[in-house]
Design an enzyme around this catalytic site. Structure first.
Site, PDB file in Angstrom:
ATOM      1  N   HIS A 196      -4.930   0.470  -2.205  1.00  0.00           N
ATOM      2  CA  HIS A 196      -5.188   1.279  -3.099  1.00  0.00           C
ATOM      3  C   HIS A 196      -6.160   0.884  -4.187  1.00  0.00           C
ATOM      4  O   HIS A 196      -6.201  -0.055  -4.650  1.00  0.00           O
ATOM      5  CB  HIS A 196      -3.755   1.643  -3.965  1.00  0.00           C
TER       6      HIS A 196
ATOM      7  N   ASP B 112       3.004  -1.868   6.438  1.00  0.00           N
ATOM      8  CA  ASP B 112       3.366  -1.409   5.124  1.00  0.00           C
ATOM      9  C   ASP B 112       4.558  -2.231   4.807  1.00  0.00           C
ATOM     10  O   ASP B 112       5.562  -1.173   4.837  1.00  0.00           O
ATOM     11  CB  ASP B 112       3.387   0.198   5.044  1.00  0.00           C
TER      12      ASP B 112
ATOM     13  N   ASP C 142      -4.628  -1.546  -6.488  1.00  0.00           N
ATOM     14  CA  ASP C 142      -4.149  -2.902  -6.095  1.00  0.00           C
ATOM     15  C   ASP C 142      -5.459  -3.761  -6.521  1.00  0.00           C
ATOM     16  O   ASP C 142      -5.025  -5.224  -6.495  1.00  0.00           O
ATOM     17  CB  ASP C 142      -3.890  -2.844  -4.645  1.00  0.00           C
TER      18      ASP C 142
HETATM   19  C1  XLS Z   1       5.174   4.214   0.067  1.00  0.00           C
HETATM   20  C2  XLS Z   1       4.055   4.364   0.781  1.00  0.00           C
HETATM   21  C3  XLS Z   1       2.874   3.939   0.269  1.00  0.00           C
HETATM   22  C4  XLS Z   1       1.604   4.511   0.960  1.00  0.00           C
HETATM   23  C5  XLS Z   1       0.334   4.247   0.452  1.00  0.00           C
HETATM   24  O1  XLS Z   1       6.317   4.271   0.303  1.00  0.00           O
HETATM   25  O2  XLS Z   1       4.373   3.864   2.152  1.00  0.00           O
HETATM   26  O3  XLS Z   1       2.788   2.725   0.514  1.00  0.00           O
HETATM   27  O4  XLS Z   1       1.636   4.085   2.502  1.00  0.00           O
HETATM   28  O5  XLS Z   1       0.110   4.916  -0.436  1.00  0.00           O
HETATM   29 NI    NI Z   2       3.101   3.699   3.799  1.00  0.00          NI
HETATM   30 NI    NI Z   3       6.608   3.719   2.393  1.00  0.00          NI
END
Ligand code: XLS
Ligand code: NI
Ligand code: NI
Length: 436
Positions: free
Chosen positions: A100, A338, A103
């Site tokens: 992001h 993630d 980040d």
């Molecule tokens: C949050 C989301 C986020 C997305 C990206 O729950 O998984 O991390 O993947 O904004």
């Molecule tokens: Ni995500």
């Molecule tokens: Ni998530």
């Protein structure tokens, strides 16, 4: 020069299933062919920036647990963070990463300053991506952390917030394109509501539809060749999020005429929060032609939160990749971790071990899924189950060549009395267990 953060951790190598080296791959062997394609090209692993390098280890009851030398709000520290991040991508042999805007650089005092800083850090990334460095799987804008977004970004009652979010997405798309990003993701963290008492849902959905339409228009305008992905999630942080699940997103895309322009990025933990399984979401996206990419992780099955743990359940992951393979595998998409450490996992080595384990589980899952595909273990019985539809009369019904009356006449005339047959669920479950 190395930052020294990962000390003497060497590049992770494939050592095979019998290795007892805690920092080696037992299953992930990038060059090994699976269904005629290199494993690395199937899985297309990405390491995310936010959980690894931004999250301080806080939870609702306690603050920071991690102490990282790059924590702080200066551009110098942002460059140090990038140095460590790219060192980690290299140690893991990760072909992709994701981020992001929020980040990778401290937010500026103004929109212009924020964009300038993003551009500056993107140049820094570009240098690290040269000569076989990792590629960008996707970029995205954080439209949920800053307090300006507390009532939503595109769905905010204040048009100035809508405009600010639009401007921010434009800047992130520019940077994603410049870095050769293969997708652009929109996760609507606060695109939802806390209470219907202050929410006009129809209006907010129209705002979101307009916003996404502009994103698609801009993609074509700048010639961005990646895929636009929406990431469904039912709730958290909002009570109700408009991109609830794959089915809801598809209905939304249809309503705004975007179903051929936008695909989904499906996350295991979000599927669970929506009351589905991961493979349900993948199979449905596949059936609707909108399966784009995956965010792999796992939720704790007891806590009911989006706990974003690293995947460690091979049978679950195998069924997920089975559905990805049914769609012909990833094109621009991939497998983004993630996932984050538990807040007690303080050591740099924990970051590496978490990914090594996750990559191995995915590789095992992929191999099991590929064998099921090769042996037609599930597709054979499936084909048999629907075999009756190959019949000319059955086809005529499907193609719209028969009316209800014609069908009623035939059923009466031929004396059709359907006989139930077994769904064989346990036998199929036993088959899957032979592979995983
Ligand atoms: C949050 C989301 C986020 C997305 C990206 O729950 O998984 O991390 O993947 O904004
Ligand atoms: Ni995500
Ligand atoms: Ni998530």
């Amino acid at each position: 020069m190395s930052t020294g953060f990962f000390d003497d951790i060497a590049k992770i190598a494939y050592e095979g299933p019998d290795s007892d080296n805690p920092l080696a791959f037992r299953h992930y062997n990038p060059d090994e062919k699976v269904l005629g394609r290199r494993m690395e090209d199937h899985l297309r692993f990405a390491v995310c920036y936010w959980h690894n390098f931004v999250w301080p280890g806080n939870d609702p009851f306690g603050g920071q647990t991690f102490e990282r030398p790059w924590f702080g709000e200066t551009m110098e520290l942002a460059r140090l963070k990038a140095d460590v991040a790219f060192e980690m991508f290299d140690i893991l042999g990760a072909p992709f990463y994701t981020f992001h805007d929020h980040d990778v650089r401290p937010e500026g005092e103004t929109y212009k300053e924020s964009v300038a800083r993003l551009d500056e850090i993107a140049d820094y990334f570009a240098g690290k991506m040269e000569n076989g460095g990792p590629k960008l799987l996707w970029g995205t804008a954080n439209l949920f952390s800053n307090r300006r977004y507390m009532a939503g970004a595109a769905t905010n009652p204040n048009p100035e917030v809508f405009a600010y979010a639009a401007a921010t997405v434009k800047a992130c798309m520019d940077v994603t394109k410049r870095l050769g990003g293969q997708n652009y993701v929109l996760w609507g963290g606060r695109e939802g509501y806390e209470t219907l008492l202050n929410t006009d849902m129809g209006r907010e959905l129209d705002q979101l539809g307009r916003f996404l339409t502009m994103v698609v228009d801009y993609k074509h305008k700048i010639g961005f060749e990646g895929t636009i992905l929406v990431e469904p999630k039912p709730q958290e942080p909002t009570k109700h999020q408009y991109d609830f699940d794959v089915a809801t997103v598809y209905g939304f895309l249809k309503r705004y005429g975007l179903e051929n322009e936008v695909k989904v990025n499906i996350e295991q933990g979000h599927a669970i929060l929506a009351g589905h399984s991961f493979e349900h979401e993948l199979a449905l996206a596949g059936a609707l032609g909108i399966l784009g990419s995956i965010d792999v992780n796992r939720n704790d099955y007891q806590s009911g939160w989006d706990t974003d743990q690293f995947p460690n359940n091979t049978p679950e992951v195998a069924l997920a990749y089975y559905h990805v393979l049914q769609q012909g595998g990833f094109t621009t998409g991939g497998t983004n971790f993630d996932a984050k450490l538990r807040r007690q996992s303080l050591d740099p080595e924990d970051l590496i071990a978490a990914h090594v384990g996750g990559m191995d589980v995915c590789a095992r899952g992929l191999k099991a899924a590929a064998r099921m595909v090769e042996d037609k273990a599930l597709s054979g019985p499936l084909e048999e189950r629907y075999a009756g539809w190959r019949d000319a009369e059955a086809q005529a019904m499907l193609k719209g060549e028969r009316t209800l009356e014609q069908i009623a006449d035939r059923v009466a005339k031929e004396g059709i009395e359907p006989q139930p047959v077994s769904g064989r669920q346990e036998r199929l479950e036993n088959i899957v267990n032979r592979y995983v």
